[in-house]
Design a protein around this motif. Structure first.
Motif, PDB file in Angstrom:
ATOM      1  N   ALA A  90      52.997  38.827  33.887  1.00  0.00           N
ATOM      2  CA  ALA A  90      52.589  37.698  34.717  1.00  0.00           C
ATOM      3  C   ALA A  90      53.752  37.282  35.606  1.00  0.00           C
ATOM      4  O   ALA A  90      54.873  37.138  35.157  1.00  0.00           O
ATOM      5  CB  ALA A  90      52.157  36.531  33.843  1.00  0.00           C
ATOM      6  N   ARG A  92      50.137  36.236  39.979  1.00  0.00           N
ATOM      7  CA  ARG A  92      49.179  37.285  39.663  1.00  0.00           C
ATOM      8  C   ARG A  92      49.441  37.823  38.268  1.00  0.00           C
ATOM      9  O   ARG A  92      50.495  37.593  37.682  1.00  0.00           O
ATOM     10  CB  ARG A  92      49.247  38.423  40.688  1.00  0.00           C
ATOM     11  N   VAL A  93      48.468  38.551  37.756  1.00  0.00           N
ATOM     12  CA  VAL A  93      48.614  39.211  36.467  1.00  0.00           C
ATOM     13  C   VAL A  93      48.436  40.697  36.718  1.00  0.00           C
ATOM     14  O   VAL A  93      47.451  41.127  37.309  1.00  0.00           O
ATOM     15  CB  VAL A  93      47.546  38.717  35.456  1.00  0.00           C
ATOM     16  N   THR A 111      45.552  34.787  38.776  1.00  0.00           N
ATOM     17  CA  THR A 111      45.882  34.133  37.508  1.00  0.00           C
ATOM     18  C   THR A 111      44.667  33.497  36.841  1.00  0.00           C
ATOM     19  O   THR A 111      44.722  33.151  35.672  1.00  0.00           O
ATOM     20  CB  THR A 111      46.963  33.061  37.715  1.00  0.00           C
ATOM     21  N   SER A 112      43.560  33.349  37.562  1.00  0.00           N
ATOM     22  CA  SER A 112      42.355  32.794  36.938  1.00  0.00           C
ATOM     23  C   SER A 112      41.475  33.881  36.323  1.00  0.00           C
ATOM     24  O   SER A 112      40.412  33.589  35.779  1.00  0.00           O
ATOM     25  CB  SER A 112      41.550  32.003  37.973  1.00  0.00           C
TER      26      SER A 112
END
Length: 163
Positions: A3, A7-8, A38-39
């Motif tokens: 992370a 963003r992931v 990230t959601s």
């Protein structure tokens, strides 16, 4: 999973098959990464197995459920048979043309429904005067005792597989 920067990043270490019918083609060769906001929600993969075995407490065939390597849990006593068949649309008209066992499915993308058949039996014997014969899974189930047996069938379409 890494992370950072809003963003992931998710990486795949080795290519794995997600059969039947699924794939992660955009992940490419091993060690390729995908970026998600990230959601994004990542859902852990799990394997769920259903099987019938004699319950050591009751001695009666029981439907069990096992998730991953966890201990199997008894769901329903008195399940003497459990069969899943997959409905295939073989001519492209979005209608089931034939039901097959998993090993006989020709193309998983053409499966539009599932049919689950069970044989349930009473706890006690002496419920009928003679052993029953029931149509089940394209054959005949011949009871060996005087329990009361019944068949049950459920057919369900698969979401996103019909027009």
């Amino acid at each position: 999973v890494d992370a950072g920067a809003g963003r992931v990043d998710v990486g795949q270490r080795e290519a794995k098959s997600l059969a039947p019918g699924g794939s992660v083609s955009s992940w490419g060769p091993p060690s390729t990464e995908e970026s998600f906001g990230t959601s994004a929600h990542l859902i852990a993969y799990q394997t769920t197995t259903f099987f019938i075995a004699n319950n050591p407490t009751t001695g009666v065939p029981t439907l069990y459920k096992k998730v991953n390597a966890n201990t199997a849990l008894p769901l329903i006593n008195g399940i003497y048979a459990f069969q899943i068949r997959y409905g295939e649309d073989t001519d492209g008209d979005s209608q089931v043309d034939v039901y097959h066992s998993a090993s006989a499915v020709a193309g998983w993308k053409s499966v539009t429904a599932i049919r689950i058949e069970t044989i349930l039996g009473s706890d006690d014997t002496g419920m009928v005067t003679k052993p029953q014969k029931l149509a089940f899974n394209q054959s005949t189930f011949n009871a060996t005792d005087t329990r009361w047996y019944m068949t049950q069938e459920i057919v369900s379409t698969l979401r996103n597989r019909i027009n």
